[in-house]
Design a protein around this motif. Structure first.
Motif, mmCIF file in Angstrom:
data_model
loop_
_atom_site.group_PDB
_atom_site.id
_atom_site.type_symbol
_atom_site.label_atom_id
_atom_site.label_comp_id
_atom_site.label_asym_id
_atom_site.label_seq_id
_atom_site.Cartn_x
_atom_site.Cartn_y
_atom_site.Cartn_z
ATOM 1 N N GLY A 261 19.219 5.967 -2.264
ATOM 2 C CA GLY A 261 18.734 6.809 -1.169
ATOM 3 C C GLY A 261 17.892 6.031 -0.177
ATOM 4 N N ILE A 262 16.979 5.196 -0.714
ATOM 5 C CA ILE A 262 16.141 4.355 0.146
ATOM 6 C C ILE A 262 17.000 3.423 0.984
ATOM 7 C CG2 ILE A 262 14.489 2.463 0.086
ATOM 8 C CD1 ILE A 262 13.196 3.763 -2.258
ATOM 9 N N GLN A 263 18.045 2.897 0.336
ATOM 10 C CA GLN A 263 18.935 1.964 1.029
ATOM 11 C C GLN A 263 19.638 2.654 2.199
ATOM 12 O OE1 GLN A 263 21.070 0.024 -2.007
ATOM 13 N NE2 GLN A 263 22.602 -0.744 -0.614
ATOM 14 N N ALA A 264 20.100 3.889 1.974
ATOM 15 C CA ALA A 264 20.784 4.613 3.049
ATOM 16 C C ALA A 264 19.833 4.907 4.194
ATOM 17 C CB ALA A 264 21.379 5.906 2.504
ATOM 18 N N LEU A 265 18.588 5.279 3.862
ATOM 19 C CA LEU A 265 17.593 5.536 4.912
ATOM 20 C C LEU A 265 17.321 4.275 5.724
ATOM 21 C CD1 LEU A 265 15.478 7.419 6.157
ATOM 22 C CD2 LEU A 265 13.875 6.574 4.481
ATOM 23 N N ALA A 266 17.181 3.141 5.015
ATOM 24 C CA ALA A 266 16.911 1.883 5.712
ATOM 25 C C ALA A 266 18.085 1.489 6.596
ATOM 26 C CB ALA A 266 16.611 0.784 4.697
ATOM 27 N N LEU A 267 19.311 1.764 6.134
ATOM 28 C CA LEU A 267 20.473 1.433 6.961
ATOM 29 C C LEU A 267 20.491 2.283 8.224
ATOM 30 C CD1 LEU A 267 23.281 0.863 4.366
ATOM 31 C CD2 LEU A 267 22.325 -0.751 5.956
ATOM 32 N N ALA A 268 20.105 3.563 8.087
ATOM 33 C CA ALA A 268 20.054 4.414 9.275
ATOM 34 C C ALA A 268 19.028 3.885 10.273
ATOM 35 C CB ALA A 268 19.713 5.847 8.873
ATOM 36 N N LEU A 269 17.865 3.439 9.741
ATOM 37 C CA LEU A 269 16.844 2.880 10.635
ATOM 38 C C LEU A 269 17.341 1.612 11.307
ATOM 39 C CD1 LEU A 269 13.577 3.403 8.614
ATOM 40 C CD2 LEU A 269 14.373 4.649 10.588
ATOM 41 N N ILE A 270 18.069 0.769 10.542
ATOM 42 C CA ILE A 270 18.587 -0.478 11.124
ATOM 43 C C ILE A 270 19.588 -0.162 12.231
ATOM 44 C CG2 ILE A 270 20.015 -2.477 10.604
ATOM 45 C CD1 ILE A 270 18.652 -2.700 7.983
ATOM 46 N N LEU A 271 20.428 0.870 12.002
ATOM 47 C CA LEU A 271 21.383 1.248 13.049
ATOM 48 C C LEU A 271 20.657 1.691 14.308
ATOM 49 C CD1 LEU A 271 24.164 3.127 11.088
ATOM 50 C CD2 LEU A 271 24.446 1.175 12.552
ATOM 51 N N ARG A 272 19.554 2.458 14.150
ATOM 52 C CA ARG A 272 18.786 2.893 15.316
ATOM 53 C C ARG A 272 18.182 1.696 16.042
ATOM 54 N NH1 ARG A 272 19.609 7.069 17.880
ATOM 55 N NH2 ARG A 272 17.464 7.096 18.640
ATOM 56 N N ILE A 273 17.653 0.740 15.247
ATOM 57 C CA ILE A 273 17.043 -0.455 15.854
ATOM 58 C C ILE A 273 18.069 -1.226 16.669
ATOM 59 C CG2 ILE A 273 16.149 -2.735 15.289
ATOM 60 C CD1 ILE A 273 14.617 -1.512 13.057
ATOM 61 N N LYS A 274 19.270 -1.386 16.081
ATOM 62 C CA LYS A 274 20.321 -2.120 16.790
ATOM 63 C C LYS A 274 20.712 -1.387 18.075
ATOM 64 C CE LYS A 274 24.008 -4.849 17.033
ATOM 65 N NZ LYS A 274 24.026 -6.288 17.089
ATOM 66 N N HIS A 275 20.733 -0.056 17.992
ATOM 67 C CA HIS A 275 21.112 0.734 19.156
ATOM 68 C C HIS A 275 20.073 0.624 20.265
ATOM 69 C CE1 HIS A 275 22.201 4.645 21.203
ATOM 70 N NE2 HIS A 275 23.335 4.006 21.136
ATOM 71 N N ARG A 276 18.799 0.545 19.869
ATOM 72 C CA ARG A 276 17.718 0.553 20.851
ATOM 73 C C ARG A 276 17.426 -0.840 21.403
ATOM 74 N NH1 ARG A 276 14.575 0.350 24.048
ATOM 75 N NH2 ARG A 276 12.577 1.357 24.417
ATOM 76 N N TYR A 277 17.406 -1.841 20.535
ATOM 77 C CA TYR A 277 16.936 -3.166 20.961
ATOM 78 C C TYR A 277 18.053 -4.205 21.042
ATOM 79 C CZ TYR A 277 12.286 -1.347 20.171
ATOM 80 O OH TYR A 277 11.152 -0.605 20.230
ATOM 81 N N HIS A 278 19.260 -3.868 20.608
ATOM 82 C CA HIS A 278 20.413 -4.774 20.662
ATOM 83 C C HIS A 278 20.145 -6.093 19.963
ATOM 84 C CE1 HIS A 278 22.182 -1.961 23.390
ATOM 85 N NE2 HIS A 278 21.112 -1.996 24.137
ATOM 86 N N SER A 279 19.416 -6.049 18.890
ATOM 87 C CA SER A 279 19.131 -7.280 18.159
ATOM 88 C C SER A 279 18.741 -6.932 16.737
ATOM 89 C CB SER A 279 18.001 -8.045 18.836
ATOM 90 O OG SER A 279 17.513 -9.021 17.954
ATOM 91 N N LEU A 280 18.956 -7.856 15.813
ATOM 92 C CA LEU A 280 18.496 -7.641 14.446
ATOM 93 C C LEU A 280 17.452 -8.673 14.051
ATOM 94 C CD1 LEU A 280 21.677 -6.710 12.410
ATOM 95 C CD2 LEU A 280 19.838 -5.261 13.155
ATOM 96 N N ASP A 281 17.050 -9.512 14.986
ATOM 97 C CA ASP A 281 16.087 -10.557 14.660
ATOM 98 C C ASP A 281 14.674 -9.994 14.697
ATOM 99 O OD1 ASP A 281 15.729 -13.582 14.340
ATOM 100 O OD2 ASP A 281 14.270 -13.031 15.859
ATOM 101 N N MET A 282 13.913 -10.306 13.653
ATOM 102 C CA MET A 282 12.586 -9.711 13.488
ATOM 103 C C MET A 282 11.654 -10.046 14.652
ATOM 104 S SD MET A 282 11.588 -7.744 11.224
ATOM 105 C CE MET A 282 10.057 -6.868 11.204
ATOM 106 N N GLY A 283 11.687 -11.316 15.105
ATOM 107 C CA GLY A 283 10.780 -11.725 16.171
ATOM 108 C C GLY A 283 11.073 -11.012 17.480
ATOM 109 N N GLU A 284 12.378 -10.945 17.838
ATOM 110 C CA GLU A 284 12.741 -10.274 19.089
ATOM 111 C C GLU A 284 12.377 -8.805 19.037
ATOM 112 O OE1 GLU A 284 16.754 -10.836 20.310
ATOM 113 O OE2 GLU A 284 16.755 -12.928 19.693
ATOM 114 N N ILE A 285 12.670 -8.164 17.895
ATOM 115 C CA ILE A 285 12.359 -6.733 17.780
ATOM 116 C C ILE A 285 10.862 -6.516 17.946
ATOM 117 C CG2 ILE A 285 12.332 -4.809 16.178
ATOM 118 C CD1 ILE A 285 14.854 -5.942 14.962
ATOM 119 N N ARG A 286 10.062 -7.397 17.330
ATOM 120 C CA ARG A 286 8.614 -7.207 17.412
ATOM 121 C C ARG A 286 8.119 -7.366 18.854
ATOM 122 N NH1 ARG A 286 6.650 -10.833 13.639
ATOM 123 N NH2 ARG A 286 6.987 -9.292 12.016
ATOM 124 N N GLU A 287 8.646 -8.391 19.544
ATOM 125 C CA GLU A 287 8.238 -8.587 20.944
ATOM 126 C C GLU A 287 8.546 -7.361 21.795
ATOM 127 O OE1 GLU A 287 9.903 -11.933 22.832
ATOM 128 O OE2 GLU A 287 8.902 -13.382 21.526
#
Lengths: 86, 146
Positions: free
Chosen positions: B91-117
């Motif tokens: 369940g935790i894994q599915a929630l985290a995947l949903a969050l990752i999909l949102r992050i990719k949709h919003r910031y177009h990146s999966l790199d931690m540094g770019e997302i933080r900036e």
């Protein structure tokens, strides 16, 4: 008995390292599925058959299915390109 | 030469998994791979929990009618707990995947540094510290004045 356990533990730790070190994300997902399967074998050897069944079905089956589908939706389903931190 | 007990091998596997998973969570840059390392950490924790109820001569905790009197079982309580933990882990894994999909949709990146900036910039803009056009690229599509 102890040799079987050592062998399975060795495979488990090696593929756990492979999860972190492989450049391709599909390969990393496959390696994490291998970790789950060998963990299920260890549970069966530790006389916990119910946990072994659950781990094999959910940990290896459902979880890698989820990861692979998410990988496709992320657009990272590429077999031979470097796509780290894209 | 004395052989190490079988428990030592199991403990090696559990602690190795925990160490590898924690190193991954702390050191990896890609968010997706960080999730994979979290799954490893969780697997190591469940192996350690099962190991706490393990007896070397024990049998599986199933009551049969022809059960021998002197035979000890493995402890079934950690096994029941781990059974729950595995399911919750997915369940935790599915929630985290949903969050990752949102992050990719919003910031177009999966790199931690770019997302933080980008996230810090967004927070600064939303709280009014920086004006929206100043910090990032010079005006979209426009030229500098003179």
């Amino acid at each position: 008995m102890i040799w079987i356990v050592s062998f399975v533990v060795f495979i488990m730790l090696a593929s756990a390292l492979a999860v972190l070190l492989l450049p391709n994300l599909i390969a990393a997902v496959a390696a994490s599925s291998v970790v789950s399967l060998s963990l299920a074998v260890l549970f069966a050897l530790m006389k916990a058959p119910d946990v072994a069944m659950t781990e094999a079905a959910i940990g290896a089956g459902l979880s890698s299915l989820l990861l692979a589908m998410a990988l496709r939706r992320l657009g990272l389903w590429q077999l031979d390109k470097e796509q780290e931190s894209k | 030469m004395t052989m190490p007990g079988i428990e030592v091998v199991f403990y090696t596997g559990a602690i190795g998994l925990i160490v590898i998973g924690m190193a991954g969570v702390l050191m990896v840059k890609n968010v997706f791979r960080m999730l994979l390392a979290l799954v490893l950490l969780e697997a190591g924790a469940s192996l350690l929990l099962i190991l706490s109820g393990f007896r070397e001569t024990g049998v599986a905790p199933i009551l049969l009618s022809g059960h021998a009197a002197g035979q000890l079982m493995n402890d079934p309580v950690p096994q029941a707990l781990v059974l729950t933990a595995i399911v919750i882990g997915v369940g935790i894994q599915a929630l985290a995947l949903a969050l990752i999909l949102r992050i990719k949709h919003r910031y177009h990146s999966l790199d931690m540094g770019e997302i933080r900036e980008q996230m810090e910039h967004d927070i600064a803009v939303n709280s009014g510290v920086v004006s929206p056009a100043s910090a990032q690229s010079p005006e979209p599509g426009g030229h500098h004045h003179g």
